[in-house]
Every structure is written in C-alpha cells, then in structure tokens.
Motif scaffolding. Structure first.
Motif, PDB file in Angstrom:
ATOM      1  N   MET A   1      74.874  94.963  91.416  1.00 50.00           N
ATOM      2  CA  MET A   1      75.960  94.270  92.104  1.00 50.00           C
ATOM      3  C   MET A   1      75.863  94.367  93.620  1.00 50.00           C
ATOM      4  SD  MET A   1      77.571  92.820  89.722  1.00 50.00           S
ATOM      5  CE  MET A   1      79.024  92.256  90.571  1.00 50.00           C
ATOM      6  N   ILE A   2      75.128  95.379  94.114  1.00 51.70           N
ATOM      7  CA  ILE A   2      74.951  95.486  95.561  1.00 51.70           C
ATOM      8  C   ILE A   2      74.193  94.274  96.090  1.00 51.70           C
ATOM      9  CG2 ILE A   2      73.859  96.813  97.402  1.00 51.70           C
ATOM     10  CD1 ILE A   2      74.435  99.328  95.837  1.00 51.70           C
ATOM     11  N   ALA A   3      73.139  93.881  95.360  1.00 54.63           N
ATOM     12  CA  ALA A   3      72.368  92.713  95.779  1.00 54.63           C
ATOM     13  C   ALA A   3      73.239  91.466  95.805  1.00 54.63           C
ATOM     14  CB  ALA A   3      71.176  92.513  94.839  1.00 54.63           C
ATOM     15  N   HIS A  56      72.160  87.688  90.294  1.00 53.82           N
ATOM     16  CA  HIS A  56      72.422  89.130  90.312  1.00 53.82           C
ATOM     17  C   HIS A  56      73.793  89.468  89.737  1.00 53.82           C
ATOM     18  CE1 HIS A  56      68.901  90.844  92.295  1.00 53.82           C
ATOM     19  NE2 HIS A  56      68.879  89.785  93.074  1.00 53.82           N
ATOM     20  N   ALA A  57      74.762  88.579  89.955  1.00 57.61           N
ATOM     21  CA  ALA A  57      76.100  88.843  89.433  1.00 57.61           C
ATOM     22  C   ALA A  57      76.142  88.717  87.909  1.00 57.61           C
ATOM     23  CB  ALA A  57      77.102  87.875  90.062  1.00 57.61           C
ATOM     24  N   THR A  58      75.333  87.806  87.378  1.00 56.45           N
ATOM     25  CA  THR A  58      75.357  87.592  85.927  1.00 56.45           C
ATOM     26  C   THR A  58      74.334  88.444  85.188  1.00 56.45           C
ATOM     27  OG1 THR A  58      73.849  85.712  86.199  1.00 56.45           O
ATOM     28  CG2 THR A  58      76.212  85.239  86.150  1.00 56.45           C
ATOM     29  N   ARG A  59      73.327  88.932  85.887  1.00 64.19           N
ATOM     30  CA  ARG A  59      72.300  89.784  85.258  1.00 64.19           C
ATOM     31  C   ARG A  59      72.367  91.159  85.909  1.00 64.19           C
ATOM     32  NH1 ARG A  59      71.104  87.006  80.884  1.00 64.19           N
ATOM     33  NH2 ARG A  59      69.365  88.448  80.637  1.00 64.19           N
ATOM     34  N   SER A  60      73.518  91.762  85.833  1.00 63.21           N
ATOM     35  CA  SER A  60      73.766  93.035  86.508  1.00 63.21           C
ATOM     36  C   SER A  60      72.732  94.080  86.107  1.00 63.21           C
ATOM     37  CB  SER A  60      75.162  93.553  86.164  1.00 63.21           C
ATOM     38  OG  SER A  60      75.403  94.781  86.801  1.00 63.21           O
ATOM     39  N   GLY A  61      72.189  94.765  87.135  1.00 67.29           N
ATOM     40  CA  GLY A  61      71.248  95.855  86.887  1.00 67.29           C
ATOM     41  C   GLY A  61      69.808  95.422  86.794  1.00 67.29           C
ATOM     42  N   TYR A 293      65.225  86.462  99.271  1.00 69.75           N
ATOM     43  CA  TYR A 293      64.399  87.227  98.334  1.00 69.75           C
ATOM     44  C   TYR A 293      63.907  88.523  98.965  1.00 69.75           C
ATOM     45  CZ  TYR A 293      60.385  88.618  95.562  1.00 69.75           C
ATOM     46  OH  TYR A 293      59.492  89.333  94.837  1.00 69.75           O
ATOM     47  N   PHE A 294      63.378  88.433 100.168  1.00 72.79           N
ATOM     48  CA  PHE A 294      62.801  89.621 100.798  1.00 72.79           C
ATOM     49  C   PHE A 294      63.868  90.637 101.210  1.00 72.79           C
ATOM     50  CE2 PHE A 294      59.286  86.586 101.566  1.00 72.79           C
ATOM     51  CZ  PHE A 294      58.294  87.287 100.917  1.00 72.79           C
ATOM     52  N   VAL A 295      65.070  90.148 101.555  1.00 68.78           N
ATOM     53  CA  VAL A 295      66.135  91.065 101.982  1.00 68.78           C
ATOM     54  C   VAL A 295      66.672  91.863 100.806  1.00 68.78           C
ATOM     55  CG1 VAL A 295      68.508  91.139 102.815  1.00 68.78           C
ATOM     56  CG2 VAL A 295      66.810  89.770 104.019  1.00 68.78           C
ATOM     57  N   THR A 296      66.844  91.220  99.666  1.00 73.57           N
ATOM     58  CA  THR A 296      67.516  91.888  98.544  1.00 73.57           C
ATOM     59  C   THR A 296      66.588  92.363  97.437  1.00 73.57           C
ATOM     60  OG1 THR A 296      67.878  89.789  97.392  1.00 73.57           O
ATOM     61  CG2 THR A 296      69.590  90.544  98.911  1.00 73.57           C
ATOM     62  N   CYS A 297      65.369  91.779  97.377  1.00 76.48           N
ATOM     63  CA  CYS A 297      64.514  92.080  96.235  1.00 76.48           C
ATOM     64  C   CYS A 297      63.151  92.626  96.621  1.00 76.48           C
ATOM     65  CB  CYS A 297      64.342  90.814  95.391  1.00 76.48           C
ATOM     66  SG  CYS A 297      65.922  90.142  94.826  1.00 76.48           S
TER      67      CYS A 297
END
Length: 302
Positions: A1-3, A56-61, A293-297
C-alpha cells in the motif's frame, strides 16, 4: 500500500501542481514542439502512474515485478501449467488494462465525433465549393475572409472568395502553408488526444490545461512551418486578414481565438530556445512516463 500512496501523490503532482507551472512558463512559445511533447508526456505519465496505483491498491503486497512475471507466464515464457497461466496473467493485468482503456476509449470517441462532423461538412462543401487546382484548395463563395482545413482521409484546404480578395499573393501563400502544415502534421490527432484526456478526467487541472495549450501550440507550430517560406510580417498580415472568419467546429484555421497571442509572437524578435534547454525538455518528456515504475518499483530483485 505504500507504493499505491506514493503513486497517488505522484498523480497529484502531475495532475494539479505541474500544469500551472508549465502554463506560466515563458519558453513554451519559443519552442512549441518541445512544449507539446512535454504536455503529452504529462498526460501519459499521469495515466501510467494512475494505472500502477490501481494495480498496487488491488494487488496488495505484490511488487510490480509480479506483473512483469505475469506477462511472461501469460506468454508461456515461464514453467507454469497452462491452466494456471490462463488465470494468473489476466488477473494481474486487468487493473492496469482497465485503467488504460478508460482514456483510450475517450480518445477513440473524440476521433469518431470529429470524423462525423468533418464528413458532414465535406458533403456540404462538395455541393457549395469549387476546386481550385492551382491553389490545391476549394473556394467557397462568401465575402467574409476565412481559411481553414479539414483533415482526414480526404483533406481539404478551404478558402472563401473574401480571402482571395483581401490577401496579397504573398499573404495567401502564407495562409496556405499554415493550413498545409496542419494537414501534414496530422494535428487533429493531437487535438483528439487532448480532448479525450479532458473528457476522461474532467476534474483534473492537467486535462483542462493540456486541451487549451495543445490547441494554441499547434497553431504556433503551423506558423513556424509557414515562416520557412514567408516573412513574419506577411504571415501576421494574413492572420489578421482571416481572423474574423468563422470556421467549422472540427476545422483547423489560420485565424481563431489565439490570434493576438500569435501576432505578438510573430512581431517580436525571434529567439529560439537554447539547444541544451530544448534537449533537456525532450529528455524529460521521454523519461517522465517511466518515472512511476523506477520510483516505486525498480528492477526485479535478483
């Protein structure tokens, strides 16, 4: 959820903070092509970051490399049983696919709507206008000077008889070059893209600003093309000559609501954007859609 939270914040910056800053920038009129590229990049990165936030919100974790792996699974590049492959891939891809399809659908609707208007107007022109092969245009009997083009599969440049009477040969050439620049550049696609984005996200300042500035900048791009074969004074006089003429809703015209802004631009000393600055803008436009993509993943862990 942070992402998801980070991506939502990124969407807010792109959608609410960036548009006023870019709208106030003075360099955009000096390099309208670079400014157009940046507006398109902002629209694209907004959609990308929104789609990833939904993912990310729907595929938490699950890290986004899970999505990339799902693509490999779905295409049969991983050792996964066919039964699992058919379920896992679409399940992971669905959130992003639905989010991306929303603005694409509105873009398609904008294209279809403008095409219907153009076809209706072309049918009227076939009845009322006469071709002028020497000008590669059609002439409409009307005393008010007006000039516009209708893009599409069968493009037309339309002039009124009032335009022929009001403009000198040099000014007429400038107007024709302006309209042909719209046709060659397929500027109607850029307008439809901005219109579709605005209808997809009506409450977002980026949508309203991108639609307004895209129209202005496309006129400046066409002006710059015309200036390759005429002087700024000739083009400015031509724009003034046809400024009062009305045009169809889906047409691209040499006159229009941006006349005063364009006249100021044409009559001032021309100072282009420094190549380094233009290169930096284009680099930002190219990399902006990749930033979410690069910032969060980032890359898949080894």
């Amino acid at each position: 959820m942070i992402a998801a939270a980070v991506l939502t914040g990124y969407c807010a910056v792109v959608g609410w903070v960036a548009p006023p800053a870019l709208s106030r920038a003075r360099w955009t009129h000096r390099s309208p092509r670079a400014a157009l590229a940046l507006w398109r990049a902002l629209m694209l990165t907004f959609v990308v970051s929104l789609a990833m936030a939904v993912y990310h919100a729907t595929r938490s974790g699950q890290h986004l490399h899970g999505l990339l792996g799902a693509i490999d699974i779905w295409l049969g590049r991983e050792d996964t049983p066919p039964a699992e492959r058919g379920a896992e891939g679409p399940g992971l891809l669905l959130p992003i696919g639905v989010t991306a399809a929303w603005p694409l659908g509105w873009f398609g609707a904008a294209l279809l709507r403008s095409r219907r208007h153009r076809r209706r107007h072309l049918s009227l022109l076939d009845l009322a206008a006469r071709p002028e092969p020497g000008l590669r245009a059609v002439i409409l009997e009307h005393e008010t000077p007006a000039a516009y083009c209708l893009p599409g599969r069968h493009p037309r440049v339309v002039l009124t008889t009032g335009t022929l009477d009001a403009l000198t040969p040099e000014q007429l050439h400038a107007v024709l070059e302006h309209e042909r620049a719209h046709l060659r550049g397929r500027h109607h696609l850029s307008l439809a893209l901005a219109e579709g984005f605005a209808r997809a996200f009506p409450g977002v300042p980026l949508a309203r600003a991108a639609r307004a500035h895209t129209a202005d900048l496309l006129e400046m791009v066409a002006d710059d093309h015309a200036l390759r074969s005429c002087t700024p004074k000739e083009l400015a006089a031509a724009i003034c000559g046809v400024a009062a003429g009305g045009v169809p809703q889906t047409a691209l015209a040499a006159g229009g609501p941006t006349v005063l802004l364009r006249l100021k631009r044409l009559l001032r000393p021309r100072i282009g954007l420094h190549p380094v600055a233009r290169g930096a803008v284009l680099l930002l436009a190219l990399t902006a859609p990749l930033l979410p993509y690069f910032v969060t993943c980032g890359p898949t862990p080894g």
